[in-house]
Design a protein around this motif. Structure first.
Motif, mmCIF file in Angstrom:
data_model
loop_
_atom_site.group_PDB
_atom_site.id
_atom_site.type_symbol
_atom_site.label_atom_id
_atom_site.label_comp_id
_atom_site.label_asym_id
_atom_site.label_seq_id
_atom_site.Cartn_x
_atom_site.Cartn_y
_atom_site.Cartn_z
ATOM 1 N N GLY A 83 0.806 -1.224 -0.322
ATOM 2 C CA GLY A 83 -0.020 -0.140 -0.036
ATOM 3 C C GLY A 83 0.778 1.233 -0.009
ATOM 4 N N GLY A 84 2.150 1.215 -0.083
ATOM 5 C CA GLY A 84 3.039 2.233 -0.169
ATOM 6 C C GLY A 84 2.755 3.019 -1.500
ATOM 7 N N LYS A 85 2.614 4.567 -1.439
ATOM 8 C CA LYS A 85 2.120 5.287 -2.412
ATOM 9 C C LYS A 85 3.167 6.189 -3.387
ATOM 10 C CE LYS A 85 -2.569 4.553 -2.574
ATOM 11 N NZ LYS A 85 -2.141 2.978 -2.090
ATOM 12 N N ALA A 86 4.131 6.217 -2.461
ATOM 13 C CA ALA A 86 5.014 7.524 -3.089
ATOM 14 C C ALA A 86 6.554 7.263 -2.856
ATOM 15 C CB ALA A 86 4.573 8.750 -2.472
ATOM 16 N N ILE A 87 7.425 8.168 -3.611
ATOM 17 C CA ILE A 87 8.948 7.767 -3.359
ATOM 18 C C ILE A 87 9.443 9.554 -3.261
ATOM 19 C CG2 ILE A 87 9.339 5.649 -4.074
ATOM 20 C CD1 ILE A 87 10.521 6.801 -6.462
ATOM 21 N N GLU A 88 10.519 9.706 -2.644
ATOM 22 C CA GLU A 88 11.152 11.150 -2.860
ATOM 23 C C GLU A 88 11.816 10.799 -3.891
ATOM 24 O OE1 GLU A 88 11.644 12.267 1.777
ATOM 25 O OE2 GLU A 88 13.164 11.818 0.838
ATOM 26 N N VAL A 89 11.514 11.886 -4.891
ATOM 27 C CA VAL A 89 12.364 12.125 -6.245
ATOM 28 C C VAL A 89 13.181 13.204 -6.229
ATOM 29 C CG1 VAL A 89 11.984 12.532 -8.557
ATOM 30 C CG2 VAL A 89 10.350 10.949 -7.723
ATOM 31 N N THR A 90 12.999 14.140 -5.614
ATOM 32 C CA THR A 90 13.754 15.391 -5.400
ATOM 33 C C THR A 90 14.187 15.364 -3.917
ATOM 34 O OG1 THR A 90 12.644 16.702 -7.222
ATOM 35 C CG2 THR A 90 14.046 17.836 -5.666
#
Ligand code: AMP
Ligand code: MN
Ligand code: MN
Ligand code: MN
Length: 277
Positions: A212-219
C-alpha cells in the motif's frame, strides 16, 4: 508551490527547535512544510502552531527507521492523525531499542580507544530515547577525531566501520501498517541512499507498493541530478506519487537548506495532491 516534506528538529537529530525550523522554512519561501523527525512526532504540535502564525501550511510527518533484508531503510509517513494509538505505540517500540544500541556503539568505539562516547553523544540528544548516530558524529567532531560529521560517518559509523553495530528496527510491513492505520501516506525516503543494488531496490519497491506504499522521494537534498532523473523514471514505472524534501538537519550540517531544491519533474504526480493540497 514550494513544498518541503522532509526535515528534522531537535526532537530527533536536527539542530533547530521545531518552531525555529518552521520560521526558517517560511523565510526561505516554503509554502508547505512537513516535519519528519526520526521515529518521533513530539514536535508536530508546536510546529503546526508556528506554521499557522507565520502563514505557511503544515503537514504532519515522521521518518520511520526500518530494516529490510538486513538493510536499514527510512519510510516517511505524511498526513496522519498523530493521536493514532497504532502509530504512537509503534514508534515507541522503535525508540525503545535506541539506548541499548547506543551503549553497544560506545562499546565498539571504546575498543578502538574512543572512550566516553555514550555520555558524550547523549549531551547532544534532547530525548535520550532518540539517541542517533548523528549525535555520536557530533561528539566525535567535538573530540577532534574528524573535522566534520560527514567524515565521521565515512570512517566510523557505517556498516564495516568500527563504530557501527547491527540493530533490529521495525519491519516494512509494521511501518506501513502504523502509517495507514493513522490515515497517512507512506513515502520511501531518499531512495538513492541505501546500500543495495538496483535489482534489490526494485524488489523492495515492489513489496512497498504491494503493502500500500504510494510515493517515493524523487527530489531530495541527498540526491544528485542523475539520481533525481533515475527515481523520476522509477516513479513513472511503478506508478508512484513523487515527493520533494530537503532532509535538512541544521544550518552547518546540511548542504540543502529548507525549500532550496529543484522542483519535481513536471510530468510526475506530486504527493501533495493526495494530501489535499
Ligand atoms: P540513526 O537513525 O541513529 O541510524 O542515524 C541516522 C542519521 O545519521 C541520519 O538520519 C542522518 O542524520 C545521519 N547520517 C547518516 N549517514 C550520514 C552521512 N553519511 N553523513 C552525515 N550524516 C549522516
Ligand atoms: Mn537524521
Ligand atoms: Mn533518512
Ligand atoms: Mn531524514
Amino acid at each position: 508551490m514550494n513544498c518541503d516534506l522532509h526535515c528534522h528538529s531537535t526532537i530527533s537529530d536536527g539542530l533547530l527547535p521545531p518552531a525555529d525550523l518552521v520560521r526558517r522554512a517560511a523565510a526561505n519561501g516554503v509554502d508547505v512544510l512537513a516535519l519528519t523527525d526520526h521515529d518521533a512526532i513530539g514536535g508536530l504540535e508546536i510546529a503546526r502552531r508556528t506554521a499557522d502564525e507565520v502563514g505557511i501550511r503544515f503537514v504532519n510527518g515522521v521518518e520511520i527507521s526500518i530494516e529490510w533484508n538486513e538493510t536499514s531503510i527510512h519510510i516517511v509517513g505524511l498526513g496522519f492523525d498523530p493521536q493514532s494509538a497504532s502509530l504512537v505505540d509503534g514508534l515507541a517500540t522503535i525508540r525503545g531499542g535506541r539506548i541499548e544500541r547506543a551503549r553497544r556503539m560506545a562499546g565498539e568505539l571504546a575498543r578502538i580507544g574512543i572512550e566516553g562516547s555514550f555520555d558524550g553523544a547523549m549531551k547532544y540528544a534532547e530525548d535520550p530515547s532518540l539517541i542517533s548516530r548523528a549525535h555520536f558524529a557530533r561528539y566525535l567532531v567535538e573530540l577532534g577525531v574528524c573535522a566534520d560529521v560527514r567524515r565521521v560517518f565515512e570512517s566510523y559509523l557505517v556498516p564495516g566501520k568500527p563504530g557501527y553495530v547491527d540493530h533490529r528496527w521495525a519491519s516494512l510491513a509494521d511501518s506501513l501498517q502504523w502509517i495507514h492505520e493513522a490515515g497517512g501516506i507512506a513515502v520511501v525516503a531518499h531512495p538513492a541512499r541505501y546500500k543495495v543494488n538496483l535489482p534489490s531496490l526494485r524488489c523492495f519497491l515492489g513489496e512497498f507498493r504491494d503493502l500500500g506504499g504510494k510515493a517515493i522521494e524523487v527530489t531530495s537534498g541527498s540526491h544528485t541530478p542523475e539520481q533525481t532523473q533515475l527515481f523520476a523514471r522509477i516513479a513513472r514505472e511503478f506508478g508512484f506519487l513523487a515527493s520533494r524534501g530537503s532532509d535538512f538537519h541544521g544550518p552547518n550540517e546540511s548542504y540543502t537548506d529548507l525549500g532550496k531544491l529543484p522542483p519535481l519533474p513536471a510530468d510526475l504526480e506530486p504527493v501533495w495532491g493526495a494530501l489535499g493540497l
